[in-house]
Design a protein around this motif. Structure first.
Motif, PDB file in Angstrom:
ATOM      1  N   LEU A 130       0.841  -1.611   0.061  1.00  0.00           N
ATOM      2  CA  LEU A 130       0.432  -0.488  -0.285  1.00  0.00           C
ATOM      3  C   LEU A 130       0.563   1.291   0.019  1.00  0.00           C
ATOM      4  CD1 LEU A 130      -2.626  -0.965   2.680  1.00  0.00           C
ATOM      5  CD2 LEU A 130      -2.652  -1.414   0.374  1.00  0.00           C
ATOM      6  N   ASN A 131       0.153   2.017  -0.474  1.00  0.00           N
ATOM      7  CA  ASN A 131       0.719   3.368  -0.282  1.00  0.00           C
ATOM      8  C   ASN A 131      -0.338   4.655  -0.004  1.00  0.00           C
ATOM      9  OD1 ASN A 131       0.327   6.663  -2.333  1.00  0.00           O
ATOM     10  ND2 ASN A 131       3.119   5.402  -1.297  1.00  0.00           N
ATOM     11  N   GLU A 132      -0.116   5.032   0.888  1.00  0.00           N
ATOM     12  CA  GLU A 132      -1.022   5.844   2.146  1.00  0.00           C
ATOM     13  C   GLU A 132      -2.733   5.175   2.103  1.00  0.00           C
ATOM     14  OE1 GLU A 132      -0.089   8.136   3.979  1.00  0.00           O
ATOM     15  OE2 GLU A 132       1.547   7.873   3.108  1.00  0.00           O
ATOM     16  N   GLY A 133      -2.577   3.741   1.709  1.00  0.00           N
ATOM     17  CA  GLY A 133      -4.110   3.135   1.445  1.00  0.00           C
ATOM     18  C   GLY A 133      -4.671   3.085   0.546  1.00  0.00           C
ATOM     19  N   ARG A 134      -3.740   2.959  -0.860  1.00  0.00           N
ATOM     20  CA  ARG A 134      -4.009   2.835  -1.846  1.00  0.00           C
ATOM     21  C   ARG A 134      -3.141   1.884  -2.356  1.00  0.00           C
ATOM     22  NH1 ARG A 134      -1.477   4.026  -6.680  1.00  0.00           N
ATOM     23  NH2 ARG A 134       0.163   5.091  -5.806  1.00  0.00           N
ATOM     24  N   VAL A 135      -3.598   0.165  -3.035  1.00  0.00           N
ATOM     25  CA  VAL A 135      -2.906  -0.867  -3.281  1.00  0.00           C
ATOM     26  C   VAL A 135      -2.191  -0.435  -5.043  1.00  0.00           C
ATOM     27  CG1 VAL A 135      -3.353  -3.147  -3.871  1.00  0.00           C
ATOM     28  CG2 VAL A 135      -5.243  -1.706  -2.233  1.00  0.00           C
ATOM     29  N   LEU A 136      -1.012  -0.438  -4.145  1.00  0.00           N
ATOM     30  CA  LEU A 136       0.068  -0.862  -5.453  1.00  0.00           C
ATOM     31  C   LEU A 136      -0.071  -2.236  -5.832  1.00  0.00           C
ATOM     32  CD1 LEU A 136       2.739   1.442  -3.448  1.00  0.00           C
ATOM     33  CD2 LEU A 136       1.365   2.167  -5.208  1.00  0.00           C
ATOM     34  N   GLU A 137       0.126  -3.210  -5.170  1.00  0.00           N
ATOM     35  CA  GLU A 137       0.517  -4.845  -5.843  1.00  0.00           C
ATOM     36  C   GLU A 137      -0.170  -5.333  -4.910  1.00  0.00           C
ATOM     37  OE1 GLU A 137       2.475  -5.231  -8.411  1.00  0.00           O
ATOM     38  OE2 GLU A 137       2.917  -3.257  -8.932  1.00  0.00           O
ATOM     39  N   GLN A 138      -0.547  -6.462  -5.719  1.00  0.00           N
ATOM     40  CA  GLN A 138      -1.484  -7.660  -4.728  1.00  0.00           C
ATOM     41  C   GLN A 138      -0.923  -9.155  -5.094  1.00  0.00           C
ATOM     42  OE1 GLN A 138      -5.563  -7.100  -5.059  1.00  0.00           O
ATOM     43  NE2 GLN A 138      -5.733  -9.623  -5.399  1.00  0.00           N
ATOM     44  N   TYR A 139      -0.882 -10.187  -4.429  1.00  0.00           N
ATOM     45  CA  TYR A 139       0.019 -11.425  -4.183  1.00  0.00           C
ATOM     46  C   TYR A 139      -0.461 -12.393  -3.818  1.00  0.00           C
ATOM     47  CZ  TYR A 139       3.739  -8.358  -5.572  1.00  0.00           C
ATOM     48  OH  TYR A 139       4.428  -6.883  -5.942  1.00  0.00           O
ATOM     49  N   ASP A 140      -0.946 -13.505  -4.364  1.00  0.00           N
ATOM     50  CA  ASP A 140      -1.480 -14.396  -3.233  1.00  0.00           C
ATOM     51  C   ASP A 140      -0.458 -14.864  -2.535  1.00  0.00           C
ATOM     52  OD1 ASP A 140      -3.550 -14.941  -4.957  1.00  0.00           O
ATOM     53  OD2 ASP A 140      -2.826 -15.758  -6.711  1.00  0.00           O
ATOM     54  N   VAL A 141      -0.703 -15.717  -1.193  1.00  0.00           N
ATOM     55  CA  VAL A 141       1.026 -16.405  -1.092  1.00  0.00           C
ATOM     56  C   VAL A 141       0.601 -17.616  -0.167  1.00  0.00           C
ATOM     57  CG1 VAL A 141       1.193 -14.027   0.442  1.00  0.00           C
ATOM     58  CG2 VAL A 141      -0.399 -14.972   1.364  1.00  0.00           C
ATOM     59  N   ARG A 142       1.548 -17.811   0.693  1.00  0.00           N
ATOM     60  CA  ARG A 142       1.251 -19.304   0.957  1.00  0.00           C
ATOM     61  C   ARG A 142       1.767 -19.079   2.650  1.00  0.00           C
ATOM     62  NH1 ARG A 142      -1.410 -20.847  -3.136  1.00  0.00           N
ATOM     63  NH2 ARG A 142      -1.413 -21.697  -4.647  1.00  0.00           N
ATOM     64  N   LEU A 143       1.722 -19.389   3.248  1.00  0.00           N
ATOM     65  CA  LEU A 143       1.854 -19.306   4.544  1.00  0.00           C
ATOM     66  C   LEU A 143       2.403 -20.935   5.795  1.00  0.00           C
ATOM     67  CD1 LEU A 143      -1.859 -17.380   5.173  1.00  0.00           C
ATOM     68  CD2 LEU A 143       0.513 -16.294   4.966  1.00  0.00           C
ATOM     69  N   GLY A 144       2.224 -20.088   6.256  1.00  0.00           N
ATOM     70  CA  GLY A 144       2.787 -21.405   7.492  1.00  0.00           C
ATOM     71  C   GLY A 144       2.078 -23.044   7.555  1.00  0.00           C
ATOM     72  N   PHE A 145       2.322 -24.026   7.837  1.00  0.00           N
ATOM     73  CA  PHE A 145       2.035 -24.902   7.334  1.00  0.00           C
ATOM     74  C   PHE A 145       0.704 -25.733   8.295  1.00  0.00           C
ATOM     75  CE2 PHE A 145       5.227 -26.466  10.516  1.00  0.00           C
ATOM     76  CZ  PHE A 145       4.504 -27.536  11.368  1.00  0.00           C
ATOM     77  N   ALA A 146       0.555 -24.889   9.571  1.00  0.00           N
ATOM     78  CA  ALA A 146      -0.934 -24.589   9.746  1.00  0.00           C
ATOM     79  C   ALA A 146      -0.784 -23.264  10.391  1.00  0.00           C
ATOM     80  CB  ALA A 146      -0.445 -25.306  11.694  1.00  0.00           C
ATOM     81  N   PRO A 147      -1.743 -22.631   9.173  1.00  0.00           N
ATOM     82  CA  PRO A 147      -2.432 -21.516   9.326  1.00  0.00           C
ATOM     83  C   PRO A 147      -2.941 -20.223   9.722  1.00  0.00           C
ATOM     84  CG  PRO A 147      -3.121 -22.550   7.282  1.00  0.00           C
ATOM     85  CD  PRO A 147      -2.127 -23.357   8.243  1.00  0.00           C
ATOM     86  N   GLU A 148      -4.324 -21.550  10.308  1.00  0.00           N
ATOM     87  CA  GLU A 148      -5.391 -21.132  11.687  1.00  0.00           C
ATOM     88  C   GLU A 148      -4.789 -20.665  12.806  1.00  0.00           C
ATOM     89  OE1 GLU A 148      -9.070 -21.215  10.661  1.00  0.00           O
ATOM     90  OE2 GLU A 148      -7.609 -21.722   9.137  1.00  0.00           O
ATOM     91  N   GLY A 149      -5.156 -19.089  12.819  1.00  0.00           N
ATOM     92  CA  GLY A 149      -3.970 -18.633  14.697  1.00  0.00           C
ATOM     93  C   GLY A 149      -2.678 -18.272  14.795  1.00  0.00           C
ATOM     94  N   HIS A 150      -2.947 -17.572  15.324  1.00  0.00           N
ATOM     95  CA  HIS A 150      -1.730 -17.138  16.260  1.00  0.00           C
ATOM     96  C   HIS A 150      -0.265 -17.596  16.354  1.00  0.00           C
ATOM     97  CE1 HIS A 150       0.799 -12.940  16.829  1.00  0.00           C
ATOM     98  NE2 HIS A 150       1.024 -13.665  18.494  1.00  0.00           N
ATOM     99  N   LYS A 151       0.606 -17.133  15.684  1.00  0.00           N
ATOM    100  CA  LYS A 151       2.067 -18.200  16.262  1.00  0.00           C
ATOM    101  C   LYS A 151       2.714 -17.258  17.611  1.00  0.00           C
ATOM    102  CE  LYS A 151       6.218 -18.790  15.352  1.00  0.00           C
ATOM    103  NZ  LYS A 151       6.098 -20.313  14.670  1.00  0.00           N
ATOM    104  N   GLU A 152       2.657 -18.723  18.742  1.00  0.00           N
ATOM    105  CA  GLU A 152       2.611 -18.785  19.657  1.00  0.00           C
ATOM    106  C   GLU A 152       3.641 -19.658  20.061  1.00  0.00           C
ATOM    107  OE1 GLU A 152      -1.339 -20.931  21.682  1.00  0.00           O
ATOM    108  OE2 GLU A 152      -2.019 -18.561  21.769  1.00  0.00           O
ATOM    109  N   ILE A 153       3.997 -20.313  20.091  1.00  0.00           N
ATOM    110  CA  ILE A 153       5.218 -21.222  20.101  1.00  0.00           C
ATOM    111  C   ILE A 153       6.417 -21.316  19.137  1.00  0.00           C
ATOM    112  CG2 ILE A 153       4.758 -21.860  22.669  1.00  0.00           C
ATOM    113  CD1 ILE A 153       3.908 -24.496  21.642  1.00  0.00           C
ATOM    114  N   GLU A 154       7.623 -21.396  19.098  1.00  0.00           N
ATOM    115  CA  GLU A 154       8.415 -21.746  17.967  1.00  0.00           C
ATOM    116  C   GLU A 154       7.787 -23.761  17.672  1.00  0.00           C
ATOM    117  OE1 GLU A 154      13.558 -21.793  18.069  1.00  0.00           O
ATOM    118  OE2 GLU A 154      12.585 -23.194  19.449  1.00  0.00           O
ATOM    119  N   GLY A 155       8.458 -23.721  16.138  1.00  0.00           N
ATOM    120  CA  GLY A 155       7.505 -24.439  15.352  1.00  0.00           C
ATOM    121  C   GLY A 155       6.715 -25.090  15.758  1.00  0.00           C
ATOM    122  N   ASP A 156       5.125 -23.871  16.289  1.00  0.00           N
ATOM    123  CA  ASP A 156       3.206 -24.554  16.015  1.00  0.00           C
ATOM    124  C   ASP A 156       3.585 -24.641  14.931  1.00  0.00           C
ATOM    125  OD1 ASP A 156       3.667 -21.542  15.255  1.00  0.00           O
ATOM    126  OD2 ASP A 156       2.233 -21.573  17.376  1.00  0.00           O
TER     127      ASP A 156
END
Length: 166
Positions: free
Chosen positions: A48-74
């Motif tokens: 973003l630039n001041e709230g305006r979308v400059l670029e958009q990308y498809d992403v891949r995440l952690g292998f357990a994507p649900e929820g916030h990271k809490e501990i190492e290796g989760d």
């Protein structure tokens, strides 16, 4: 003698041709990226630039994507507001931008569980350049393809805030 000159000349041309391979380091002269938003459920990242979308990308995440990271290796990708705090031009994942996880709150929550919060969370490219990675496969990072990472690496400065939403 002519054959030797031809062979030497051919070898020199091949060597010089290899030197002109495209660089993974691009230049960017557009509007400043003032923020990054990652929406985990949508698997989308927005520059973003001041709230305006400059670029958009498809992403891949952690292998357990649900929820916030809490501990190492989760295997989870953190959620919250962080910032880009470092860059690695020699990453095993092509190029990478470091995310400031864990913050003080993340460290305190992990400590309360008697665990470590983990770290080394990055936006990065692919380990195997010509394979399109499918599904979530990282250990908590945000992954995009290598050509996209080259552009993002050029556009995003250290200190840029990143909001990672569920």
């Amino acid at each position: 003698m002519k054959r030797r000159h031809l062979m030497t000349g051919g070898a020199a041309m091949l060597t010089l041709g290899a030197c002109s391979a495209p660089s993974k380091f691009q230049r960017y002269n557009g509007p400043e990226v003032t923020g990054i938003v990652v929406n985990k459920a949508e698997r989308k990242m927005f520059l973003l630039n001041e709230g305006r979308v400059l670029e958009q990308y498809d992403v891949r995440l952690g292998f357990a994507p649900e929820g916030h990271k809490e501990i190492e290796g989760d295997g989870r990708t953190p959620e919250g507001v962080y910032y880009i705090n470092r860059r690695n031009p020699n990453s095993r994942f092509h190029l990478s931008l470091g995310i400031s996880y864990p913050n003080a709150e993340d460290r305190a929550k992990a400590a309360a569980m008697g665990k470590k919060p983990g770290g080394d969370i990055f936006i990065h490219g692919q380990k195997v350049p010509f394979r399109r990675d499918k599904g979530d496969w990282t250990w908590g990072c945000i992954a995009i393809d290598n050509k996209e990472m080259e552009k993002v690496y050029a556009m995003v400065n250290d200190g840029t805030p990143i909001a990672i939403n569920p």
